[in-house]
Design a protein around this motif. Sequence first.
Motif, PDB file in Angstrom:
ATOM      1  N   GLN A  45      34.972  42.172  37.153  1.00  3.84           N
ATOM      2  CA  GLN A  45      35.040  42.044  35.691  1.00  3.84           C
ATOM      3  C   GLN A  45      33.737  41.462  35.141  1.00  3.84           C
ATOM      4  O   GLN A  45      33.235  41.916  34.113  1.00  3.84           O
ATOM      5  CB  GLN A  45      36.242  41.169  35.304  1.00  3.84           C
ATOM      6  CG  GLN A  45      37.569  41.875  35.582  1.00  3.84           C
ATOM      7  CD  GLN A  45      38.752  40.924  35.485  1.00  3.84           C
ATOM      8  OE1 GLN A  45      38.711  39.800  35.973  1.00  3.84           O
ATOM      9  NE2 GLN A  45      39.820  41.375  34.872  1.00  3.84           N
ATOM     10  N   LEU A  67      39.461  40.097  41.523  1.00  2.97           N
ATOM     11  CA  LEU A  67      38.745  41.036  40.652  1.00  2.97           C
ATOM     12  C   LEU A  67      37.769  40.392  39.675  1.00  2.97           C
ATOM     13  O   LEU A  67      37.064  41.096  38.955  1.00  2.97           O
ATOM     14  CB  LEU A  67      39.763  41.848  39.846  1.00  2.97           C
ATOM     15  CG  LEU A  67      40.546  42.876  40.641  1.00  2.97           C
ATOM     16  CD1 LEU A  67      41.622  43.492  39.776  1.00  2.97           C
ATOM     17  CD2 LEU A  67      39.617  43.959  41.165  1.00  2.97           C
ATOM     18  N   SER A 120      37.479  40.867  45.796  1.00  4.79           N
ATOM     19  CA  SER A 120      38.326  41.922  46.371  1.00  4.79           C
ATOM     20  C   SER A 120      37.356  42.872  47.057  1.00  4.79           C
ATOM     21  O   SER A 120      36.535  43.505  46.385  1.00  4.79           O
ATOM     22  CB  SER A 120      39.068  42.684  45.268  1.00  4.79           C
ATOM     23  OG  SER A 120      40.060  41.883  44.733  1.00  4.79           O
ATOM     24  N   GLN A 148      32.840  49.235  46.168  1.00  3.15           N
ATOM     25  CA  GLN A 148      32.832  50.573  45.587  1.00  3.15           C
ATOM     26  C   GLN A 148      32.333  50.596  44.139  1.00  3.15           C
ATOM     27  O   GLN A 148      32.185  51.668  43.554  1.00  3.15           O
ATOM     28  CB  GLN A 148      34.237  51.166  45.659  1.00  3.15           C
ATOM     29  CG  GLN A 148      34.643  51.453  47.105  1.00  3.15           C
ATOM     30  CD  GLN A 148      36.140  51.638  47.278  1.00  3.15           C
ATOM     31  OE1 GLN A 148      36.930  51.164  46.465  1.00  3.15           O
ATOM     32  NE2 GLN A 148      36.538  52.299  48.341  1.00  3.15           N
ATOM     33  N   SER A 149      32.062  49.410  43.585  1.00  3.11           N
ATOM     34  CA  SER A 149      31.574  49.373  42.198  1.00  3.11           C
ATOM     35  C   SER A 149      30.122  49.843  42.144  1.00  3.11           C
ATOM     36  O   SER A 149      29.280  49.367  42.904  1.00  3.11           O
ATOM     37  CB  SER A 149      31.675  47.942  41.651  1.00  3.11           C
ATOM     38  OG  SER A 149      30.902  47.833  40.490  1.00  3.11           O
ATOM     39  N   PRO A 150      29.808  50.754  41.216  1.00  2.49           N
ATOM     40  CA  PRO A 150      28.415  51.208  41.113  1.00  2.49           C
ATOM     41  C   PRO A 150      27.460  50.104  40.662  1.00  2.49           C
ATOM     42  O   PRO A 150      26.259  50.225  40.828  1.00  2.49           O
ATOM     43  CB  PRO A 150      28.494  52.328  40.070  1.00  2.49           C
ATOM     44  CG  PRO A 150      29.781  52.128  39.356  1.00  2.49           C
ATOM     45  CD  PRO A 150      30.702  51.425  40.276  1.00  2.49           C
ATOM     46  N   ASP A 151      28.026  49.017  40.116  1.00  2.00           N
ATOM     47  CA  ASP A 151      27.175  47.930  39.610  1.00  2.00           C
ATOM     48  C   ASP A 151      26.932  46.845  40.657  1.00  2.00           C
ATOM     49  O   ASP A 151      26.239  45.867  40.382  1.00  2.00           O
ATOM     50  CB  ASP A 151      27.836  47.273  38.380  1.00  2.00           C
ATOM     51  CG  ASP A 151      28.294  48.306  37.380  1.00  2.00           C
ATOM     52  OD1 ASP A 151      27.520  49.251  37.139  1.00  2.00           O
ATOM     53  OD2 ASP A 151      29.428  48.199  36.874  1.00  2.00           O
ATOM     54  N   PRO A 174      37.174  46.980  45.825  1.00  2.00           N
ATOM     55  CA  PRO A 174      36.672  47.245  44.481  1.00  2.00           C
ATOM     56  C   PRO A 174      35.219  46.825  44.282  1.00  2.00           C
ATOM     57  O   PRO A 174      34.473  47.504  43.590  1.00  2.00           O
ATOM     58  CB  PRO A 174      37.614  46.426  43.592  1.00  2.00           C
ATOM     59  CG  PRO A 174      38.879  46.366  44.363  1.00  2.00           C
ATOM     60  CD  PRO A 174      38.479  46.295  45.803  1.00  2.00           C
ATOM     61  N   TYR A 209      39.788  51.200  50.034  1.00  2.00           N
ATOM     62  CA  TYR A 209      38.658  50.817  50.889  1.00  2.00           C
ATOM     63  C   TYR A 209      39.180  50.722  52.317  1.00  2.00           C
ATOM     64  O   TYR A 209      40.025  49.873  52.621  1.00  2.00           O
ATOM     65  CB  TYR A 209      38.087  49.471  50.430  1.00  2.00           C
ATOM     66  CG  TYR A 209      36.839  49.057  51.172  1.00  2.00           C
ATOM     67  CD1 TYR A 209      35.626  49.707  50.937  1.00  2.00           C
ATOM     68  CD2 TYR A 209      36.855  48.022  52.086  1.00  2.00           C
ATOM     69  CE1 TYR A 209      34.466  49.324  51.603  1.00  2.00           C
ATOM     70  CE2 TYR A 209      35.702  47.628  52.754  1.00  2.00           C
ATOM     71  CZ  TYR A 209      34.514  48.285  52.502  1.00  2.00           C
ATOM     72  OH  TYR A 209      33.366  47.903  53.167  1.00  2.00           O
ATOM     73  N   GLU A 221      30.918  44.094  35.305  1.00  2.00           N
ATOM     74  CA  GLU A 221      31.055  45.099  34.245  1.00  2.00           C
ATOM     75  C   GLU A 221      30.625  44.539  32.894  1.00  2.00           C
ATOM     76  O   GLU A 221      29.972  45.231  32.101  1.00  2.00           O
ATOM     77  CB  GLU A 221      32.490  45.619  34.197  1.00  2.00           C
ATOM     78  CG  GLU A 221      32.775  46.525  35.380  1.00  2.00           C
ATOM     79  CD  GLU A 221      34.174  47.097  35.373  1.00  2.00           C
ATOM     80  OE1 GLU A 221      34.871  46.966  34.366  1.00  2.00           O
ATOM     81  OE2 GLU A 221      34.563  47.676  36.404  1.00  2.00           O
ATOM     82  N   LYS A 224      26.916  44.497  32.901  1.00  2.00           N
ATOM     83  CA  LYS A 224      26.391  45.852  32.761  1.00  2.00           C
ATOM     84  C   LYS A 224      26.410  46.286  31.287  1.00  2.00           C
ATOM     85  O   LYS A 224      25.492  46.962  30.811  1.00  2.00           O
ATOM     86  CB  LYS A 224      27.240  46.792  33.622  1.00  2.00           C
ATOM     87  CG  LYS A 224      26.946  48.260  33.463  1.00  2.00           C
ATOM     88  CD  LYS A 224      25.727  48.696  34.238  1.00  2.00           C
ATOM     89  CE  LYS A 224      25.539  50.189  34.155  1.00  2.00           C
ATOM     90  NZ  LYS A 224      24.325  50.631  34.805  1.00  2.00           N
TER      91      LYS A 224
END
Lengths: 283, 405
Positions: free
Chosen positions: B246, B242, B267, B273-276, B270, B316, B249, B252
């Motif tokens: 982290q 992760l 991973s 699927q992260s918008p960033d 995650p 996922y 984020e 961002k």
Amino acid sequence: MPSSTLLAQSVLSGVFSGALYALMGLGISLAWGLLRIINLAHFAFVFLAGYLVYQCISVSGWSPTLVVVLALPLFFLLGVALQWLFARFSVDEFASLLVTFGLTIVIESLIQWIWTADVRRMETPLSTWSVKLGPLYVPVVEAILLLVTLAVVVAAWAWLRHTYVGKALRASAQNPVIAAAFGVSHRRLAFVLSGVAAATGALAGVFVAVGSPISPSQMFGSLGVVLAAVILGGLGNPLGLLAASILIGIAEALTMALTAPSWAPLVSFSLLIFILVLRPDRV
Amino acid sequence: MGTISRKLGLQLTGLVCAVSAALVTAAAVAATSGAPVRVGGTLALTGPLAPTGLIHKIVGEIYVEQANKRDGFLGRPVEWVLLDDQSKADLARSLYEKLVTVDRVDLLLGPYATGGILSAMAVAERHGKLLIHNTLGIPKLAKYERQIPVYSIGAVPEQTLPATLFDALAANGKTPKTVAFVTSKFPSVHFMSVGARETAKKRGINEALWLEFEFGTRDFGPIAARIREANADFLWVGSIGLEGNQLLEALKKLDYAPKNPFFLYPSPGPLAQSPDAANALSMTLFEDHAPFTNTPQATEFARLYRERAGKAGITYLDADMQAAVAYAAWQTLEAAVTATRSLDDAKLAQWLRANRVDTLIGKLRFDGAGNYGDDLQKIKQVQAGRWITVWPREFAPPGARMNLQ
């Protein structure tokens, strides 16, 4: 040489990290200082609350306010139940360390059984939303966390300092026999304190879930640094805990900004050793 | 009359189907008879590596089920003796000792991740057992001659992966002028970052930043601030799990989107699927799209994985590299057993070192340094919430291209 903006941004980041350490550590500090219970299961409560918040908000679509309103009394009752077990089986300070470590493992397994080991992420627009103040970016969630932590810590301090229950708790922690002679029921007060401690853990869990992806084993990730803050701040001392947590957070952040980030974990424990050498009476 | 004939016809068809089904089932049962072939191994089913351990478990169950529907191993049913090593290498050592000496399994499969595999390898070597493993990240540590690495990253991935990555950037006309390196000190990650740093230097790319952080770092704010200040053309993130999320984020929150970030071992779910994480790069050996899924076996595997992962609560559902290497390890084991008609560890290891094995991740060989073969690593990118292979071009799905700034 790092710029002043980088340094200021890092200090801000450290303050926010410290706020989370303080909110996570408050329940431990109160229980350890006033009940002589070292409750490692508090970390499990934090993550259990985090998962429940994730489940209710992200999966079931409940209102965040409703979830917080329900979570706090629920965890208060959980704390009361735990204290009842401690009282029922006369668990002393050292035994509580072992018992609550075992309980943490049980809760970790329970979380994994329900939500699996896969990583969960509570997606909210708030998670990465920041406000620009001059050259600095202030993350909104962290700013709310800081305000909530300040409010909770000051409330806890005022409660212990100025209310009858708080004074009775402190008296009972200092000398249970004399306090009992004055009609203080340590047993009842312990239930209240344990409930409050668990409820603060639930509050920390909300911010853990909103702030980052969660997986069951992460509950041990902050254990060392939070315990260091609790000891540095003085057991049962909310304001001391807040000061120590923010000191550790800023020290870690500045270490990351000025030197290699890999040195940051050394900071909290070096501070802890230093203080314990100078002031061994803090535990 | 016509109706009666149709009814009779339907009844007869039903009867024929039922009898056929019974015969097929009986044949399958008959095909796998006798004492089971016991394959032992551990996985990180709890602890920090459990999210990936769960993927390997699902895949192993799919494979054993499929094998038993065929002919098992040597006509005998396959039984998987799976233990939880709790993501602890020291526990993995004890459990492999138990698998060999107490459970007396016939064959061994490695655990997930480098530390556990090295522990299991020591036990396998002591007992002369074959050890097929699929996620050993530091090839130079594999010294035992009967260890078979299915994780086909070549013998010197710290040189070959960065070369592939910088070739991909150059081929798209985006050779960076400056690069920022941020890396975890996790052993199997750190040496790759050091290799990437040397490769960049050799190619004349200026180093804007080199930062090392401890595995388990929680606050990425100050690291993100330093990345922002460096503002390099390319960001190498030596991350595992992760950490990549982290860091993104934290970036961002500073309103900074890094140019062309590469994450070493994220991973997969995650991050995708992260918008960033749009256009984030990483390495792969298999993804759930053509041409990887062009064979019926791969298509079926991807379908089954999607179904089982959904049931297991994984978010996922695409079968990615971890799922495929887990499957490839079982394929390698079965290929050796079938070819040698034996469960003898020495024979199996000898055969594997002399032959190639067709797997989901490609045709593998085990005759190079440390039994490693070719580096089959490719570059993938997050596109519309999924991992898409983008380099080499022949492994990209039709119409896909690498998006770079």
